[in-house]
Scaffold this motif. Sequence first.
Motif, PDB file in Angstrom:
ATOM      1  N   ASN A  35       0.904  -1.221  -0.131  1.00 37.69           N
ATOM      2  CA  ASN A  35       0.110   0.019   0.099  1.00 37.69           C
ATOM      3  C   ASN A  35       0.794   1.206   0.086  1.00 37.69           C
ATOM      4  O   ASN A  35       0.311   2.582  -0.317  1.00 37.69           O
ATOM      5  N   LYS A  36       2.099   1.235   0.401  1.00 35.92           N
ATOM      6  CA  LYS A  36       2.963   2.295   0.579  1.00 35.92           C
ATOM      7  C   LYS A  36       3.508   2.969  -1.102  1.00 35.92           C
ATOM      8  O   LYS A  36       3.637   3.824  -1.379  1.00 35.92           O
ATOM      9  N   LYS A  39       0.341   4.461  -2.263  1.00 36.17           N
ATOM     10  CA  LYS A  39       0.035   5.788  -1.670  1.00 36.17           C
ATOM     11  C   LYS A  39       1.218   6.579  -2.255  1.00 36.17           C
ATOM     12  O   LYS A  39       0.762   8.122  -2.499  1.00 36.17           O
ATOM     13  N   ASN A  64       7.497   1.364   7.522  1.00 33.13           N
ATOM     14  CA  ASN A  64       7.345   0.658   6.063  1.00 33.13           C
ATOM     15  C   ASN A  64       7.449   1.942   5.340  1.00 33.13           C
ATOM     16  O   ASN A  64       7.946   1.939   3.939  1.00 33.13           O
ATOM     17  N   GLY A 168      -3.783   1.658   9.633  1.00 26.90           N
ATOM     18  CA  GLY A 168      -2.904   2.286  10.702  1.00 26.90           C
ATOM     19  C   GLY A 168      -3.291   3.803  10.617  1.00 26.90           C
ATOM     20  O   GLY A 168      -4.035   4.278  11.569  1.00 26.90           O
ATOM     21  N   THR A 169      -3.262   4.573   9.632  1.00 24.71           N
ATOM     22  CA  THR A 169      -3.816   5.823   9.483  1.00 24.71           C
ATOM     23  C   THR A 169      -5.318   5.844   8.820  1.00 24.71           C
ATOM     24  O   THR A 169      -5.885   6.797   8.933  1.00 24.71           O
ATOM     25  N   GLY A 170      -5.590   4.828   8.116  1.00 21.03           N
ATOM     26  CA  GLY A 170      -6.755   4.753   7.537  1.00 21.03           C
ATOM     27  C   GLY A 170      -6.928   5.054   6.048  1.00 21.03           C
ATOM     28  O   GLY A 170      -7.786   5.057   5.435  1.00 21.03           O
ATOM     29  N   GLY A 171      -5.727   5.747   5.495  1.00 17.96           N
ATOM     30  CA  GLY A 171      -5.816   6.094   4.275  1.00 17.96           C
ATOM     31  C   GLY A 171      -5.899   5.085   3.046  1.00 17.96           C
ATOM     32  O   GLY A 171      -6.668   5.160   2.121  1.00 17.96           O
ATOM     33  N   THR A 172      -5.434   3.797   3.367  1.00 17.40           N
ATOM     34  CA  THR A 172      -5.629   2.755   2.331  1.00 17.40           C
ATOM     35  C   THR A 172      -7.191   2.212   2.315  1.00 17.40           C
ATOM     36  O   THR A 172      -7.570   2.215   1.312  1.00 17.40           O
ATOM     37  N   TYR A 254       0.601  -5.505  10.788  1.00 14.16           N
ATOM     38  CA  TYR A 254      -0.569  -5.058  10.355  1.00 14.16           C
ATOM     39  C   TYR A 254      -1.170  -6.277   9.713  1.00 14.16           C
ATOM     40  O   TYR A 254      -2.382  -6.660  10.288  1.00 14.16           O
ATOM     41  N   THR A 282      -1.240  -5.956   2.600  1.00 16.42           N
ATOM     42  CA  THR A 282      -0.589  -4.576   2.226  1.00 16.42           C
ATOM     43  C   THR A 282       0.919  -4.446   2.329  1.00 16.42           C
ATOM     44  O   THR A 282       1.400  -3.431   2.140  1.00 16.42           O
ATOM     45  N   GLY A 283       1.556  -5.709   2.248  1.00 15.37           N
ATOM     46  CA  GLY A 283       3.015  -5.771   2.376  1.00 15.37           C
ATOM     47  C   GLY A 283       3.716  -5.480   3.802  1.00 15.37           C
ATOM     48  O   GLY A 283       3.336  -5.908   4.534  1.00 15.37           O
TER      49      GLY A 283
HETATM   50  C1  LIG Z   1       1.419   1.376   6.459  1.00 17.08           C
HETATM   51  C2  LIG Z   1       0.677   0.071   6.333  1.00 17.08           C
HETATM   52  C3  LIG Z   1      -0.716  -0.182   6.809  1.00 17.08           C
HETATM   53  C4  LIG Z   1      -1.481   0.731   7.255  1.00 17.08           C
HETATM   54  O1  LIG Z   1      -2.071   1.903   6.138  1.00 17.08           O
HETATM   55  P1  LIG Z   1      -2.992   3.194   6.505  1.00 17.08           P
HETATM   56  O2  LIG Z   1      -3.074   3.623   5.042  1.00 17.08           O
HETATM   57  O3  LIG Z   1      -2.052   4.013   6.955  1.00 17.08           O
HETATM   58  O4  LIG Z   1      -4.047   2.737   7.050  1.00 17.08           O
HETATM   59  C5  LIG Z   1      -1.138  -1.549   6.519  1.00 17.08           C
HETATM   60  N1  LIG Z   1      -0.557  -2.565   6.268  1.00 17.08           N
HETATM   61  C6  LIG Z   1       0.782  -2.274   6.220  1.00 17.08           C
HETATM   62  C7  LIG Z   1       1.519  -3.574   5.749  1.00 17.08           C
HETATM   63  C8  LIG Z   1       1.414  -1.057   6.250  1.00 17.08           C
HETATM   64  O5  LIG Z   1       3.051  -0.937   5.930  1.00 17.08           O
END
Ligand SMILES: *Cc1c(COP(=O)(O)O)cnc(C)c1O
Length: 299
Positions: A35-36, A39, A64, A168-172, A254, A282-283
């Motif tokens: 997801n990084k 983003k 990450n 984490g932040t909810g952006g994804t 996560y 999300t990796g």
């Molecule tokens: C950063 C991260 C998340 C959280 O993503 P948000 O967009 O901040 O909610 C989830 N999974 C992994 C593996 C991450 O690195």
Amino acid sequence: MKAPLQKLEDGLLQEQGVTLWVKREDLLHPQISGNKWRKLKYNLQEAGQQGHHSLLTFGGAYSNHIAATAAAGKEYGFHTIGIIRGEEHLPLNPTLSFATSCGMQLHYISREEYRHKSDPAFLDELQEKYGKAYLLPEGGTNLLAVKGCTEIVADMPVAFSHICCAMGTGGTLAGIVAGLAGDKAILGFPALKGGDFLRQEVEELVQAYCGKSYSNWQLVTQYHFGGYAKVKPELLHFMQQFKEQHHIQLEPIYTGKMMYGLFDLIRQGHFPRGSRIVAVHTGGLQGNAGFAQRLGVQV
Ligand SMILES: *Cc1c(COP(=O)(O)O)cnc(C)c1O
């Protein structure tokens, strides 16, 4: 950019009459993970269009997002500056050592100062010190990140009823909600304790991006295992078993918690028979080496 879907074979799934696929966002890129990468994509384009040569961002020592930004900067020709929460510890942990090897310049600030990471005056001060830069917030979450994350659910090759994602932040999650535009049922699994505040965060991001709200998403807040980056033996055990059975490596911050929670909900019969569920990987596997070192456990 396409991440394959991997169908899981598991007695529990058969018993409960549900189908489960893992969306392997972890395989999108060897270094700019999951997801990084989603983003960063439109933020890198925007930074280029604005004529920036540097990216400046924030994170903890195991972040990450820091690792992904450093790798993306190297690949796409941006100088990168990482503002790291807390004190420097040498030797550098695997995350920061990787970031440095990509050319990222690291600066440490106290936890107290770190609280000002979104204050315009503090951001100006940082740019006076380290030069003008395109600013990426902690975790990389902004509206261009939401745009990138809508693509997680673009052109899905199977029909599904539910989709699950760690938060984490909810952006994804906001990107998934925006991308599905009211379709399907979406479950977000906060990786931290007291994750209820994320309802507001996601709501605001979706409103800002779509100009409207959707109600087909919910938070599952009970699988935080004591808080952000906290683990319990049963979580590590689950991840180990999952890896042996499905040949998919998770990480404990996560994706391990999300998958544990999802399997627990399936076991409890939360999903109607015939449900077709997609879990987003999300990796974030880069963090595992540092995590194992720090806690002296195997992941
Ligand atoms: C950063 C991260 C998340 C959280 O993503 P948000 O967009 O901040 O909610 C989830 N999974 C992994 C593996 C991450 O690195």
